[in-house]
Write an enzyme that holds these catalytic residues in place. Structure first.
Site, short mmCIF file in Angstrom:
data_model
loop_
_atom_site.label_atom_id
_atom_site.label_comp_id
_atom_site.label_asym_id
_atom_site.label_seq_id
_atom_site.Cartn_x
_atom_site.Cartn_y
_atom_site.Cartn_z
N SER B 40 -7.04 -0.06 -0.27
CA SER B 40 -5.87 0.50 -0.25
C SER B 40 -4.67 -0.49 0.19
O SER B 40 -3.52 -0.33 -0.43
CB SER B 40 -5.75 1.58 0.72
OG SER B 40 -6.58 2.72 0.64
N GLU B 61 -6.71 1.29 15.44
CA GLU B 61 -5.50 0.42 15.04
C GLU B 61 -4.62 -0.03 16.39
O GLU B 61 -3.98 -1.08 16.43
CB GLU B 61 -4.32 1.63 14.47
CG GLU B 61 -4.95 2.06 13.25
CD GLU B 61 -6.00 3.32 13.15
OE1 GLU B 61 -6.23 3.72 14.12
OE2 GLU B 61 -6.44 3.43 12.01
N PHE B 86 -0.41 4.95 10.60
CA PHE B 86 -1.29 4.43 11.54
C PHE B 86 -0.82 3.18 12.13
O PHE B 86 -1.17 2.73 13.09
CB PHE B 86 -2.66 4.27 10.90
CG PHE B 86 -3.21 5.72 10.36
CD1 PHE B 86 -3.05 6.98 10.80
CD2 PHE B 86 -3.63 5.71 9.16
CE1 PHE B 86 -3.29 8.12 10.27
CE2 PHE B 86 -4.34 6.76 8.63
CZ PHE B 86 -3.87 7.92 9.22
N HIS B 112 1.58 3.09 1.65
CA HIS B 112 1.50 4.71 1.84
C HIS B 112 2.43 5.33 2.71
O HIS B 112 2.38 6.33 3.24
CB HIS B 112 -0.07 5.17 2.21
CG HIS B 112 -0.95 4.69 1.32
ND1 HIS B 112 -1.47 3.53 0.74
CD2 HIS B 112 -2.01 5.65 0.49
CE1 HIS B 112 -2.15 3.60 -0.22
NE2 HIS B 112 -2.63 4.91 -0.27
N ASP B 120 -2.78 13.25 0.23
CA ASP B 120 -3.16 13.61 1.39
C ASP B 120 -2.56 14.44 2.18
O ASP B 120 -2.84 14.90 3.39
CB ASP B 120 -3.36 12.28 2.05
CG ASP B 120 -4.73 11.60 1.27
OD1 ASP B 120 -5.45 12.32 0.90
OD2 ASP B 120 -4.78 10.19 1.81
N ARG B 170 2.34 3.59 -2.29
CA ARG B 170 1.27 3.65 -3.04
C ARG B 170 1.48 4.13 -4.75
O ARG B 170 0.86 3.41 -5.29
CB ARG B 170 0.41 5.19 -2.48
CG ARG B 170 -0.81 5.26 -3.54
CD ARG B 170 -1.51 6.50 -2.96
NE ARG B 170 -2.60 6.89 -3.65
CZ ARG B 170 -2.78 8.25 -4.03
NH1 ARG B 170 -2.04 9.36 -3.64
NH2 ARG B 170 -4.02 8.40 -4.68
#
Lengths: 285, 318
Positions: B40, B61, B86, B112, B120, B170
């Site tokens: 990603s 993370e 995150f 993202h 999502d 994204r």
């Protein structure tokens, strides 16, 4: 340094701790007193530290070419500050500024004021082991054979991030890292196994892939022997975790066997009673 | 109205990946960390060419941020990567203490961001990260607009000493920034000069602002369009210079109104030169599942919204 000399330093450091906390009527004497023997042993004996021609310690933020120490349970800053000052990183007189306005000796260790000996802020718990892991990883990438030490509290083991780091470090084979858990069984709200039981920390670290050693953290001879054993165990693929049994408040009888002195300062009478039990060996600041 | 053309639409995260690939070749101190989102984040090339300088951290993370902070001590330049949610809200305390307060040279690079994450849904669509990050003393916050600019920003932050939050996304968007345009941290880019209204846009909304500019021309309105790729430090000089000329402004961003670019511009205006301001942003709401285009339409982050706000703000000029 001989263990009798280490004892002398430890006695003075304990005096510094109670005087610093009394001087500002705040701070954390309990854990500081409990970890005094370890920090004195590390900084005056076990650690390979950068020095100049006169054999005085020289602080270098990078820590390259020397061992590094990280204090994850930052609230026991009094013991770290005293040991750093007594070792020569900054003037002993500066201990009088602890927790006061415009001081380099913040309540919890910080880098913003550029206090020699501090490489990262700590205080919000559970973070030091990750920083130590990064430092140990950096040493591997830079091919520096020195060691990274990290001290954590046992109450601090309740933080989730500790276990992220505990997984990461053996997985990445950071066998240049030696961690300590100050197993005094106390935290602010009471005994650790009542507040949130850590169960068997040694078995936990073993299950995560660490080599686990145990020692009496208030016995200088045992500390020296265990540190030697830990160094010998380093470089063999696994990180080392030393479960260090200590007494919170060690050295001051009325501060021992209770969690009440975790974050409480002594009053004038209590200070006098504490100092009467601790020899002034190197001169008070 | 100046015309901007593009030959292809590309995702900004691929711009990050291309920047990392180049950094891997030219800067031996750059290290990449990732929390189980390598594909990603488009880190494949960097990892293939520099396997020893890639640190897989797993889905952990908080530890990744701490490890990154520790790595800086030996002079390494860690790029800690994950999804924006995150890499900001999940690890805010770690960033605050170990990176910002400790002034460590960590680059937090996150993909993202915002609604365009899409299907999502709201658990992953962080719309508060700019606000959180710009509140931290010493933190640089960058939100580039297209592939080329993201690539240039990625390369530029390696040469800057200090903590940085680099935010990208994204979806594919028009790649109109010249490939050779150098990235200057904190320096806004005037895309079109105009006299009637200033449009300050960031990230994916920059292209929408250019589209809005064309629509405004049809209504006889001459909009000044400025790309604010760096939200902190904010280019106050460029904002004020534009506002002295136009007397009103619209901000546009893929973020909450609270804490976003609009807030920052409002502060500059009220402290220096009060002027009418309208904001195109998400208005105190979480997102939801949907395609990126559907979501941008539903939450009003479009060229049409910018046009409507521009017309409204011009009316408010005395």
């Amino acid at each position: 340094m001989k263990s009798t000399d280490l004892e002398k330093v430890a006695s003075q450091v304990r005096r510094d701790i109670v005087r610093m906390v009394h001087g500002v009527a705040s701070g954390h004497p309990g854990g500081s007193l409990g970890c005094t023997d370890l920090l004195v042993s590390l900084y005056f004996e076990a650690m390979d530290l950068k020095t100049d021609e006169q054999d005085s310690v020289v602080f270098d933020m990078s820590g390259s070419g020397e061992d590094m120490f990280f204090l994850s349970n930052g609230h026991i800053s009094p013991v770290l500050y005293s040991v750093l000052a007594r070792r020569g990183y900054f003037p002993v007189s500066e201990l009088a500024t602890f927790r006061k306005l415009d001081s380099r000796l913040q309540g919890h260790p910080a880098t913003a004021e550029h206090l020699p000996g501090i490489r990262i802020a700590s205080g919000s718990l559970g973070q030091g082991l990750s920083a130590a892991a990064g430092a140990a990883y950096g040493k591997k990438l830079r091919k520096d054979p020195h060691l990274v030490y990290c001290l954590m509290g046992d109450g601090e083991q309740q933080e989730g991030q500790i276990w992220e780091a505990a997984s990461f470090i053996p997985h990445r084979q950071l066998d240049n890292l030696i961690a300590f858990v100050d197993f005094n069984g106390q935290q602010i709200d009471g005994p650790t196994d009542v507040v949130l039981n850590n169960r068997d920390l040694g078995k936990k670290y073993e299950a995560f892939g660490w080599t686990v050693l145990h020692m009496d953290g208030n016995d200088l001879t045992d500390v020296a022997a265990t540190l030697k054993k830990a160094k010998q165990a380093s470089g063999k693929g696994s990180p080392i975790c030393i479960i260090m049994k200590t007494e919170m408040g060690q050295g001051v009888d009325f501060m021992m066997h209770t969690h009440k002195w975790h974050g409480t300062a002594p009053n004038n009478e209590q200070l006098a009673a504490a100092l009467a039990q601790l020899d002034e060996t190197l001169g008070d600041y | 109205m100046r015309t901007y053309t593009f030959t292809e639409k590309k995702d900004t995260r691929s711009g990050f990946g291309a920047g990392m690939a180049e950094l891997g070749r030219k800067n031996p101190d750059v290290v990449a960390l990732c929390a189980d989102l390598v594909a990603s984040l488009k880190l494949d090339t960097f990892i293939k060419e520099n396997p020893e300088r890639f640190i897989q951290c797993g889905i952990a993370e908080a530890n990744m941020i701490g490890v990154a902070a520790g790595l800086t001590l030996s002079g390494l330049i860690p790029f800690a990567t994950t999804f924006a949610n995150f890499g900001s809200s999940r690890v805010y305390d770690q960033i605050r203490q170990a990176v910002a307060y400790s002034n460590k040279n960590v680059k937090i690079c996150v993909s993202h961001a915002g609604l365009t994450l899409g299907e999502d849904g709201a658990t992953h669509q962080v719309l508060e990260d700019i606000g959180m990050m710009k509140s931290l003393p010493g933190m640089t916050v960058i939100n580039p607009c297209d592939f080329n600019q993201t690539k240039a920003a990625t390369i530029a932050i390696a040469d800057y000493e200090g903590p940085v939050y680099l935010r990208f996304g994204r979806p594919v968007v028009p790649n109109f920034t010249p490939a050779d345009q150098p990235f200057e941290i904190g320096k806004a880019i005037v895309l079109n000069e105009g006299a009637d209204v200033s449009i300050f846009a960031t990230g994916h909304l920059v292209w929408q602002a250019l589209e809005a500019g064309k629509l405004l021309v049809e209504q006889g309105i001459d909009a000044e369009i400025i790309n604010i790729h760096t939200i902190k430090p904010l280019d106050k000089e460029a904002i004020l210079k534009s506002i002295y000329k136009t007397g009103c402004a619209v901000t546009a961003e893929e973020h909450q109104m609270n804490g976003g670019l609009g807030d920052s511009v409002a502060q500059v205006l009220s402290l220096n030169h009060p002027a009418p301001l309208e904001m195109v942003a998400v208005n105190d709401s979480f997102g939801e599942s949907g395609t990126p285009d559907q979501l941008m339409e539903k939450y009003g982050l479009t060229a049409a919204s910018i046009v409507a706000k521009a017309l409204a703000v011009i009316q408010r000029k005395k």
